[in-house]
Each structure stands twice: as structure tokens, then as C-alpha cells.
Design a protein around this motif. Structure first.
Motif, PDB file in Angstrom:
ATOM      1  N   UNK A 150      10.235  -6.229  -2.646  1.00 33.88           N
ATOM      2  CA  UNK A 150       8.942  -6.246  -1.971  1.00 33.88           C
ATOM      3  C   UNK A 150       9.060  -5.454  -0.678  1.00 33.88           C
ATOM      4  N   UNK A 151       8.012  -4.699  -0.346  1.00 27.48           N
ATOM      5  CA  UNK A 151       8.065  -3.863   0.847  1.00 27.48           C
ATOM      6  C   UNK A 151       6.664  -3.618   1.381  1.00 27.48           C
ATOM      7  N   UNK A 152       6.593  -3.284   2.668  1.00 28.23           N
ATOM      8  CA  UNK A 152       5.334  -3.033   3.367  1.00 28.23           C
ATOM      9  C   UNK A 152       5.337  -1.590   3.840  1.00 28.23           C
ATOM     10  N   UNK A 153       4.217  -0.885   3.597  1.00 31.68           N
ATOM     11  CA  UNK A 153       4.108   0.527   3.959  1.00 31.68           C
ATOM     12  C   UNK A 153       2.810   0.761   4.730  1.00 31.68           C
ATOM     13  N   UNK A 154       2.769   1.893   5.451  1.00 32.31           N
ATOM     14  CA  UNK A 154       1.523   2.295   6.093  1.00 32.31           C
ATOM     15  C   UNK A 154       0.810   3.325   5.223  1.00 32.31           C
ATOM     16  N   UNK A 155      -0.218   3.963   5.753  1.00 36.73           N
ATOM     17  CA  UNK A 155      -1.035   4.860   4.928  1.00 36.73           C
ATOM     18  C   UNK A 155      -0.292   6.110   4.485  1.00 36.73           C
ATOM     19  N   UNK A 156       0.786   6.470   5.169  1.00 41.67           N
ATOM     20  CA  UNK A 156       1.579   7.643   4.768  1.00 41.67           C
ATOM     21  C   UNK A 156       2.825   7.233   3.988  1.00 41.67           C
ATOM     22  N   UNK A 157       2.915   5.952   3.613  1.00 40.53           N
ATOM     23  CA  UNK A 157       4.033   5.393   2.852  1.00 40.53           C
ATOM     24  C   UNK A 157       5.322   5.303   3.651  1.00 40.53           C
TER      25      UNK A 157
ATOM     26  N   UNK B 241       5.993  -5.216 -12.914  1.00 36.97           N
ATOM     27  CA  UNK B 241       4.556  -5.111 -12.647  1.00 36.97           C
ATOM     28  C   UNK B 241       4.380  -4.924 -11.147  1.00 36.97           C
ATOM     29  N   UNK B 242       3.660  -3.881 -10.759  1.00 38.66           N
ATOM     30  CA  UNK B 242       3.412  -3.604  -9.351  1.00 38.66           C
ATOM     31  C   UNK B 242       2.227  -4.457  -8.896  1.00 38.66           C
ATOM     32  N   UNK B 243       2.456  -5.271  -7.879  1.00 39.49           N
ATOM     33  CA  UNK B 243       1.400  -6.107  -7.313  1.00 39.49           C
ATOM     34  C   UNK B 243       1.195  -5.676  -5.865  1.00 39.49           C
ATOM     35  N   UNK B 244      -0.016  -5.254  -5.539  1.00 36.53           N
ATOM     36  CA  UNK B 244      -0.356  -4.794  -4.198  1.00 36.53           C
ATOM     37  C   UNK B 244      -1.181  -5.873  -3.516  1.00 36.53           C
ATOM     38  N   UNK B 245      -0.735  -6.288  -2.332  1.00 36.61           N
ATOM     39  CA  UNK B 245      -1.429  -7.315  -1.565  1.00 36.61           C
ATOM     40  C   UNK B 245      -1.588  -6.835  -0.128  1.00 36.61           C
TER      41      UNK B 245
ATOM     42  N   UNK C  42      -4.136  -9.501   8.457  1.00 33.32           N
ATOM     43  CA  UNK C  42      -3.392  -8.960   9.600  1.00 33.32           C
ATOM     44  C   UNK C  42      -2.730  -7.636   9.234  1.00 33.32           C
ATOM     45  N   UNK C  43      -2.147  -7.542   8.041  1.00 40.62           N
ATOM     46  CA  UNK C  43      -1.549  -6.275   7.629  1.00 40.62           C
ATOM     47  C   UNK C  43      -2.608  -5.190   7.519  1.00 40.62           C
ATOM     48  N   UNK C  44      -3.781  -5.521   6.991  1.00 42.03           N
ATOM     49  CA  UNK C  44      -4.852  -4.535   6.867  1.00 42.03           C
ATOM     50  C   UNK C  44      -5.265  -4.021   8.244  1.00 42.03           C
ATOM     51  N   UNK C  45      -5.331  -4.902   9.237  1.00 46.87           N
ATOM     52  CA  UNK C  45      -5.693  -4.478  10.584  1.00 46.87           C
ATOM     53  C   UNK C  45      -4.645  -3.550  11.180  1.00 46.87           C
ATOM     54  N   UNK C  46      -3.410  -3.703  10.746  1.00 42.64           N
ATOM     55  CA  UNK C  46      -2.327  -2.827  11.191  1.00 42.64           C
ATOM     56  C   UNK C  46      -2.262  -1.529  10.393  1.00 42.64           C
TER      57      UNK C  46
END
Length: 219
Positions: A39-46, A171-175, A179-183
């Protein structure tokens, strides 16, 4: 895939790093570590913001690369790292082309972003990838349908370094919690399935760079 809302949007800016936000991200890191799947967190440029131990284990075999390490920028890893196909099964059609499609959409929205522009320059330096991006990608999207480029819910093959898993699927699950969306962040989890029982693969020589071959350069 043209952006129809009156021109390019500025790249999203992360919310101020307040103590509350910092505390949230620390707790979210603990949450990621408790998840048994990569699992990992990315921004709009990955650019990769957070990873868990399962993610680091999955990509532990990736050799050094100046710009395309999986823990730094996942888009660049998929497109440019010579070891990407050793982990990401059916690399070109299941991973490269969907990522190129998402990249094209991001470039249309945030075209002045320097990080996205740098990726575009690197694509242009590879004649095969450039042809795939400009001519092959639109043809592929029309052929397979728009749903094929979506990450959330997609089932894609993997080669896990743990021999108990081996060649399997995820299976790729995107959540995206609020708070993450605001960031400007999104979280992806690769939910591993039971391994497929297939004959052992013959080792292939490593390539100097990632190349796309599954789409024609002309329509």
C-alpha cells in the motif's frame, strides 16, 4: 481525453503542514504498516509520499536508478525502470499503458507542472515510447475501452519475490480519505490474490530501458 473545463488547472498544492496534519500522517503511516498488502500514497505526479513494509518487500529487488525508484515516483518506475517487468506482470499492457493514459490526463490538467513536464521529456527521448504515447495509446484506448485504463478495481498480474506467492495477481484498490484529498494525495493498495499455478518462467535478459511493444505506432 481533452480537459474541457476552461484550460489547464494549476497543480494542487498540499495543505499547510499543521501539527494536526502531521499527526494525521503519522497515524496514517501506522495504519499503512498494519495492512498486509502493498500500500502506498502518491500525489498528482505519482511522487510517493508514504509506503508500508509490504510495498517495500514487493519492490526490494529493484536495482538502483537515478530517477525511477518505486519508492520515489511510481509512474517513473513503471515507465522507465529496467526491473519493472520483473515485478509487474504483463508489464506493457497491464501497467505501462494504463499509467500512460493516467499520465496523459494529468498532463492535460496540470500541464505546467515541472515534474510532469520532465516525464514528458523523458518519454520523448525514447522513440518507441514516444510513438506509443502519441499514436499507439489513443488507438489502444479505443480498442480496449476506457475502463481498461482505470486503476481502481483493476486486476493485474504480479511476480512477488516471496516464493510462496510467486506469480500471482492483485486487485488495485484506490482510496482517498478527506484529509489525503485535501493534501492532493491518493492511496493505492495492491490486494494480493492466491498465486497462480503456472510453469516456471525462463529468465529473460534485462533490458537497458523500458520499451513498449504491444501497441502499433500507427493506427
Amino acid at each position: 481525453m481533452a480537459f474541457q473545463a476552461g484550460g489547464q488547472r494549476p497543480a494542487p498544492r498540499p495543505a499547510p503542514a499543521t501539527p494536526e496534519v502531521q499527526a494525521y500522517l503519522q497515524d496514517y503511516t501506522a495504519l499503512l504498516e498494519a495492512v498486509p498488502f502493498p500500500s502506498f500514497v502518491v500525489d498528482h505526479r505519482w511522487d510517493v509520499v508514504l509506503t508500508n513494509g509490504a510495498f517495500r518487500t514487493l519492490f526490494q529487488g529493484a536495482g538502483p536508478h537515478p530517477t525511477a525508484m518505486p519508492g520515489d515516483n511510481f509512474l517513473r518506475f513503471v515507465l522507465f525502470h529496467p526491473d519493472a517487468s520483473a515485478v509487474l506482470g504483463d508489464h506493457e499492457s497491464s501497467w505501462c499503458l494504463p499509467m500512460l493514459a493516467h499520465y496523459a490526463a494529468a498532463l492535460e490538467r496540470y500541464g505546467h507542472d515541472p515534474g510532469l513536464q520532465a516525464v514528458r521529456r523523458d518519454i520523448a527521448q525514447d522513440p518507441i515510447m514516444e510513438a506509443a504515447y502519441r499514436q499507439g495509446l489513443p488507438h489502444w484506448i479505443r480498442a480496449v475501452g476506457a475502463e481498461a485504463v482505470e486503476h481502481d478495481g483493476a486486476v493485474r498480474p504480479l511476480h512477488h519475490p516471496d516464493p510462496r506467492r510467486g506469480t500471482t495477481e492483485c486487485r488495485v484498490v484506490v482510496e482517498t480519505p478527506t484529509v489525503l484529498a485535501e493534501l492532493g494525495y491518493s492511496r493505492l493498495t495492491l490486494v494480493l490474490r492466491e498465486p497462480r499455478r503456472t510453469p516456471p518462467r525462463l529468465a529473460r535478459p534485462r533490458r537497458a530501458a523500458a520499451h513498449l511493444r504491444v501497441v502499433s505506432s500507427t493506427e
